[in-house]
Design a protein around this motif. Structure first.
Motif, PDB file in Angstrom:
ATOM      1  N   SER A   1       0.700  -1.129   0.030  1.00  0.00           N
ATOM      2  CA  SER A   1      -0.306   0.193  -0.083  1.00  0.00           C
ATOM      3  C   SER A   1       0.761   1.166   0.162  1.00  0.00           C
ATOM      4  N   SER A   2       0.466   2.240  -0.331  1.00  0.00           N
ATOM      5  CA  SER A   2       1.250   3.432  -0.574  1.00  0.00           C
ATOM      6  C   SER A   2       0.330   5.195  -0.155  1.00  0.00           C
ATOM      7  N   GLY A   3       1.416   5.773  -0.121  1.00  0.00           N
ATOM      8  CA  GLY A   3      -0.411   6.912   0.038  1.00  0.00           C
ATOM      9  C   GLY A   3       0.464   7.659  -0.420  1.00  0.00           C
ATOM     10  N   SER A   4       1.906   8.077  -1.238  1.00  0.00           N
ATOM     11  CA  SER A   4       2.501   8.811  -1.537  1.00  0.00           C
ATOM     12  C   SER A   4       2.021   8.207  -3.012  1.00  0.00           C
ATOM     13  N   GLU A   5       2.762   9.178  -3.473  1.00  0.00           N
ATOM     14  CA  GLU A   5       3.078   9.000  -5.797  1.00  0.00           C
ATOM     15  C   GLU A   5       3.921   8.188  -6.204  1.00  0.00           C
ATOM     16  N   GLU A   6       3.199   7.173  -7.052  1.00  0.00           N
ATOM     17  CA  GLU A   6       4.283   5.644  -7.548  1.00  0.00           C
ATOM     18  C   GLU A   6       4.691   5.939  -9.313  1.00  0.00           C
ATOM     19  N   GLY A   7       5.615   6.572  -9.259  1.00  0.00           N
ATOM     20  CA  GLY A   7       6.668   6.442 -10.656  1.00  0.00           C
ATOM     21  C   GLY A   7       6.584   5.019 -10.994  1.00  0.00           C
ATOM     22  N   ALA A   8       6.180   5.723 -12.207  1.00  0.00           N
ATOM     23  CA  ALA A   8       6.186   4.532 -13.580  1.00  0.00           C
ATOM     24  C   ALA A   8       7.547   3.961 -13.235  1.00  0.00           C
ATOM     25  N   ALA A   9       8.273   2.655 -12.901  1.00  0.00           N
ATOM     26  CA  ALA A   9       9.619   2.459 -13.495  1.00  0.00           C
ATOM     27  C   ALA A   9       9.325   1.447 -14.353  1.00  0.00           C
ATOM     28  N   GLU A  10      10.680   1.390 -14.943  1.00  0.00           N
ATOM     29  CA  GLU A  10      11.217   0.980 -16.442  1.00  0.00           C
ATOM     30  C   GLU A  10      12.163  -0.826 -16.213  1.00  0.00           C
ATOM     31  N   VAL A  11      11.221  -1.489 -16.060  1.00  0.00           N
ATOM     32  CA  VAL A  11      11.563  -2.611 -15.659  1.00  0.00           C
ATOM     33  C   VAL A  11      12.069  -3.541 -16.823  1.00  0.00           C
ATOM     34  N   GLU A  12      13.365  -4.117 -16.516  1.00  0.00           N
ATOM     35  CA  GLU A  12      13.706  -5.265 -17.359  1.00  0.00           C
ATOM     36  C   GLU A  12      14.616  -6.641 -17.149  1.00  0.00           C
TER      37      GLU A  12
ATOM     38  N   PRO B   1      -3.631   6.661   1.926  1.00  0.00           N
ATOM     39  CA  PRO B   1      -2.610   6.068   3.179  1.00  0.00           C
ATOM     40  C   PRO B   1      -3.923   4.583   4.275  1.00  0.00           C
ATOM     41  N   SER B   2      -2.775   4.000   4.485  1.00  0.00           N
ATOM     42  CA  SER B   2      -3.726   2.501   5.037  1.00  0.00           C
ATOM     43  C   SER B   2      -3.441   4.517   6.558  1.00  0.00           C
ATOM     44  N   HIS B   3      -4.457   3.907   7.234  1.00  0.00           N
ATOM     45  CA  HIS B   3      -5.021   4.864   8.815  1.00  0.00           C
ATOM     46  C   HIS B   3      -4.324   3.764  10.336  1.00  0.00           C
ATOM     47  N   LEU B   4      -4.734   1.890   9.980  1.00  0.00           N
ATOM     48  CA  LEU B   4      -5.132   1.510  10.630  1.00  0.00           C
ATOM     49  C   LEU B   4      -3.451   1.095  11.552  1.00  0.00           C
ATOM     50  N   GLY B   5      -2.742   1.636  11.375  1.00  0.00           N
ATOM     51  CA  GLY B   5      -0.971   2.302  11.664  1.00  0.00           C
ATOM     52  C   GLY B   5      -1.580   2.920  13.166  1.00  0.00           C
ATOM     53  N   ALA B   6      -1.398   4.421  13.014  1.00  0.00           N
ATOM     54  CA  ALA B   6      -2.232   5.127  13.984  1.00  0.00           C
ATOM     55  C   ALA B   6      -3.013   5.333  14.828  1.00  0.00           C
TER      56      ALA B   6
ATOM     57  N   GLU C   1      -7.400  -6.011  -3.369  1.00  0.00           N
ATOM     58  CA  GLU C   1      -6.584  -6.137  -4.260  1.00  0.00           C
ATOM     59  C   GLU C   1      -6.540  -4.884  -4.898  1.00  0.00           C
ATOM     60  N   ILE C   2      -7.797  -4.033  -4.162  1.00  0.00           N
ATOM     61  CA  ILE C   2      -8.061  -2.985  -4.867  1.00  0.00           C
ATOM     62  C   ILE C   2      -7.776  -1.391  -3.972  1.00  0.00           C
ATOM     63  N   TYR C   3      -6.988  -0.470  -4.553  1.00  0.00           N
ATOM     64  CA  TYR C   3      -6.510   0.336  -3.545  1.00  0.00           C
ATOM     65  C   TYR C   3      -7.175   1.989  -4.098  1.00  0.00           C
ATOM     66  N   PRO C   4      -8.426   2.493  -3.508  1.00  0.00           N
ATOM     67  CA  PRO C   4      -8.839   3.776  -3.874  1.00  0.00           C
ATOM     68  C   PRO C   4      -7.825   4.399  -4.110  1.00  0.00           C
TER      69      PRO C   4
ATOM     70  N   LEU D   1     -12.097  -1.005   3.016  1.00  0.00           N
ATOM     71  CA  LEU D   1     -10.897  -1.531   3.060  1.00  0.00           C
ATOM     72  C   LEU D   1      -9.875  -2.333   3.430  1.00  0.00           C
ATOM     73  N   ASP D   2      -9.380  -0.150   4.063  1.00  0.00           N
ATOM     74  CA  ASP D   2      -7.929  -0.468   5.084  1.00  0.00           C
ATOM     75  C   ASP D   2      -8.739  -1.687   6.465  1.00  0.00           C
ATOM     76  N   VAL D   3      -9.748  -1.947   6.707  1.00  0.00           N
ATOM     77  CA  VAL D   3     -10.433  -1.974   8.077  1.00  0.00           C
ATOM     78  C   VAL D   3     -10.145  -3.796   7.650  1.00  0.00           C
ATOM     79  N   VAL D   4     -10.878  -3.916   6.443  1.00  0.00           N
ATOM     80  CA  VAL D   4     -11.166  -5.525   6.275  1.00  0.00           C
ATOM     81  C   VAL D   4     -10.076  -6.057   6.187  1.00  0.00           C
ATOM     82  N   ARG D   5      -8.908  -5.157   5.241  1.00  0.00           N
ATOM     83  CA  ARG D   5      -7.236  -5.838   4.804  1.00  0.00           C
ATOM     84  C   ARG D   5      -6.587  -6.590   6.131  1.00  0.00           C
ATOM     85  N   PHE D   6      -6.387  -5.739   6.435  1.00  0.00           N
ATOM     86  CA  PHE D   6      -5.780  -6.061   8.784  1.00  0.00           C
ATOM     87  C   PHE D   6      -6.499  -7.011   8.418  1.00  0.00           C
ATOM     88  N   PHE D   7      -7.757  -7.034   8.690  1.00  0.00           N
ATOM     89  CA  PHE D   7      -8.225  -8.220   9.398  1.00  0.00           C
ATOM     90  C   PHE D   7      -7.255  -9.737   9.066  1.00  0.00           C
TER      91      PHE D   7
END
Length: 595
Positions: A3-14, A58-63, A182-185, A200-206
């Protein structure tokens, strides 16, 4: 799941030629899925690169504090539920949120095996695609709720040169239906989508941390109470109350269980007709391996990950005893040996030189001595001490440093009748057990420095320990822990900066310099020790509640009343606890804890 709360850059993967580990569980998580295929667009084709993925909520349950997690799961979502009702309760909670919004944007994060020819060739935790989600899920009680998705515009992924056509083909083979978890809004939508993200975060944590695959098979009338214990255990791992190596070991084995469970299901599903004898044997083998690991995980959960419970022996090596000729050998540990190094030995001393400590210990019989010259060493055989030997540094303790193997569970473990360590520094790094565990027999430390990372020195039932003119520091727990029926003599030592984790309010100050468990009573003699800068008490006595006629949990005996003094006097007499000329600084003194 990542999970990520920040922008994820597209990576060149070979694809690379080297092997690498995957962070995703073995086997596709979206069902059997399509066959493996090339991940990237063809080199000769001109195709626009995918845009970077937008930021997700971002996931909120950690805090969220542990007590609030307990209120959410135990008092609200699972109140009155049995284990077999938990999936239905989670599904109902999630469906209530989903029905408020028909379509929204999210990032689908899925197993790389859906896209890679060989997913082990490229180090990538997931394949992420920006999708539009149509939430018309069926009233399923399964944890694997499905959602209908389609690729959203602009085409976005964490892999810049992934083929749009390939993604469309994968979705077609999946019938555009994927697990909802598997889906993150995506951020920036309305408050309804924000609520869906949190649900979704609550159910995923469970399902990631609280649910166990074996729960439905257990007859548990108070399932919410079991979940509460797992929440406390999760919090203890996160805040460091449980030493990091132990927490990592538990999570590693829990993940191993999940993967083995998936492998068993997949193996069974691949048997189309009546199984052959070989298939039946393999199936039973996988099943019993799963049952054994399940039993181990249950024990750990029940004992709150105590490093030494259940108290099964760590050492299985047989004792050699003395040599047949009765002679003793002095083992010199040094890269090179000179005449100057051995000038102080008598002329009839039998010498054997080793360039590493492990070989020296492996060559020892009872009565031998190991002399270690300055340097830094590692030795797995320190965790299997069975012979009556002396291990001695030739110099100041700071000059002879022995470091534990981070991948090994134990550092120094002894079941010898009488083993002695002198003029050494022990540095614990990553091992699960205490820096020293005395399983049985007697162990002596003289002029040693013990730098702990996990728990401190543990003396198990029936064993004995003597420590003189030494230093113990850094333990995540008590510096010395005496199990019932053990014996210890501590004289002229410094025990400091132990219990250095953030304890919960309920356990604050329960540990410190020395921790004593009193049924049956151990024996402790202390003289001229300096115990200071510990997060808790200098000496803690763990007394069962039904044997201590007082209420209040922890009793401090500095300026306390006559009743407490009478209890302390009685306990010290029963414990054979002798304390004289000891200095306790920056700590709370002596306490009794109801256990």
């Amino acid at each position: 799941m990542a999970s990520s709360g920040s922008e994820e850059g597209a990576a060149e993967v070979e694809p690379s030629s080297g092997q690498s580990s995957r962070s995703w569980p073995a086997g596709p998580s979206s069902g059997s899925g399509p066959s493996r295929r090339p991940l990237l667009s063809n080199q000769g084709e001109e195709e626009a690169e995918a845009d970077p993925l937008p930021a997700q909520y971002p996931s909120h349950l950690g805090a969220v504090p542990g007590r609030d997690k307990v209120a959410l799961y135990c008092d609200r979502l699972l109140r009155g539920c049995k284990a077999e009702d938990a999936n239905e309760a989670m599904s109902k909670y999630l469906l209530e949120k989903l029905k408020m919004k028909e379509k929204w944007l999210g990032v689908w994060k899925t197993n790389p095996e859906l896209f890679f020819i060989n997913s082990e060739d490229v180090l990538i935790p997931f394949v992420g695609i920006l999708v539009e989600v149509s939430c018309k899920p069926s009233q399923s009680t399964s944890s694997h709720l499905k959602a209908s998705i389609s690729v959203a515009e602009p085409f976005s992924s964490n892999i810049a040169n992934i083929s749009r056509e390939l993604v469309d083909n994968v979705l077609e083979e999946l019938d555009h239906s994927v697990p909802l978890l598997e889906i993150y809004p995506v951020e920036g939508q309305d408050m309804v989508v924000f609520d869906i993200a949190q649900a979704l975060d609550v159910v995923r944590f469970f399902y990631d941390f609280l649910w166990r695959d074996w729960d439905e098979d257990e007859s548990c009338e108070t399932y919410a109470a079991l979940v509460e214990e797992r929440i406390k255990l999760w919090c203890d791992i996160e805040n460091g109350t449980i030493p990091v190596p132990i927490g990592q070991r538990f999570r590693k084995n829990l993940e191993k269980y999940k993967n083995m469970h998936l492998e068993l299901i997949q193996y069974q599903s691949n048997i189309k007709e009546e199984p052959t004898a070989e298939e039946a044997v393999e199936c039973w083998k996988k099943y019993y391996e799963l049952v054994m690991l399940c039993g181990l995980l249950k024990i750990w959960e029940d004992l709150r990950l105590r490093a030494h419970g259940p108290l099964t022996p760590r050492i299985l090596r047989r004792r050699r005893g003395h040599r047949d000729d009765g002679k003793a050998v002095t083992h010199i540990v040094a890269k090179t040996m000179t005449a100057e190094m051995v000038k102080d030995f008598s002329v009839d001393t039998l010498l054997q030189q080793h360039d590493n400590l492990n070989m020296a210990l492996d060559s020892c019989y009872s009565g031998d001595k190991v002399v270690i010259f300055p340097g830094e060493y590692k030795a797995l055989n320190l965790s299997m001490l069975t012979e009556d030997i002396i291990i001695q540094g030739a110099g100041k303790p700071e000059e002879i440093v022995i470091v534990s193997e981070p991948t090994h569970e134990s550092f120094v473990v002894s079941k010898a009748q009488n083993v002695k360590l002198m003029h050494l520094t022990l540095v614990q790094q990553g091992t699960v057990d205490g820096i020293v565990v005395v399983e049985s027999g007697h162990m002596t430390f003289v002029n040693c420095i013990l730098k702990c990372e996990g728990t401190g020195v543990c003396v198990l039932t029936g064993a004995s320990l003597t420590i003189t003119n030494s230093e113990i520091t850094g333990a995540q727990g008590a510096g010395v822990e005496l199990h019932p029926g053990s014996t210890a003599i501590l004289e002229g030592n410094k025990i400091h900066h132990c219990n250095n984790f953030k304890t919960s309010e309920s356990s604050q100050g329960a540990l410190g310099g020395i921790n004593i468990k009193v049924v049956p009573v151990p024996k402790l003699k202390m003289k001229n020790n300096h115990i200071y800068s510990n997060n808790g008490y200098g000496v803690t006595i763990l007394q069962p509640t039904d044997q201590l006629s007082t209420t209040g949990g922890i009793l401090e005996f500095t300026a306390s009343g006559d009743a407490e003094e009478d209890i302390l006097s009685k306990l010290m007499h029963e414990l054979s606890l002798e304390m004289s000329s000891n200095t306790l600084d920056d700590i709370k003194g002596l306490s009794i804890v109801n256990s």
